[in-house]
Design a protein around this motif. Structure first.
Motif: not given
Length: 146
Positions: A10, A48, A53, A67, A69
């Motif tokens: 991130i 997030k 995943s 991932d 977001f």
């Protein structure tokens, strides 16, 4: 256990997004927070989204992960059509920049990164008298050896 937040996906995606926005925005006075959208105009947040995943598992031990977001922003909002076209136009240019970066292999500094993609166009989610919140979902895919 000490965690170096600078080494997280991130954080590295956030660094990448600074580069993308710097190429779009006229005003460089902005911040990208994590899981917190500020009250100021031109504030951003990278949040997030929970998801499965693992995308693929190969018998060789290679795994493809993702991932997802939510990239949110707060922009000035009014009855002015030009202002509102500029707001949504930002996300149109943002999405095109992400795609162009992918095509040119300009990606975040994440181990095994394969791509960054926008899963939808930027849309307004909430508005009050002076500001509106916008949101676009971003997905990163990356490889991991197990």
């Amino acid at each position: 256990m000490d965690i170096d937040y600078k080494e997280t996906r991130i954080s590295k995606l956030r660094d990448y997004l600074f580069q993308v926005i710097d190429n779009i925005a006229k005003d460089k006075k902005y911040q990208i927070n994590a899981d917190m959208l500020g009250k100021d105009v031109e504030s951003y947040s990278l949040d997030k989204i929970p998801n499965a995943s693992t995308v693929e598992r190969w018998i060789t031990g290679l795994e493809i992960h993702r991932d997802v977001f939510s990239f949110r922003s707060r922009k000035a909002y009014s009855q002015d059509t030009i202002n509102n076209l500029t707001n949504i136009g930002f996300f149109e240019i943002f999405e095109a920049s992400i795609k162009k970066n992918n095509d040119n292999k300009i990606l975040p500094d994440i181990k095994g990164i394969e791509s960054v993609s926008c899963l939808n166009c930027g849309t307004m989610n909430n508005a009050n008298t002076n500001t509106a919140e916008f949101d676009i979902q971003i997905q990163i895919t990356y490889r991991e050896e197990k």
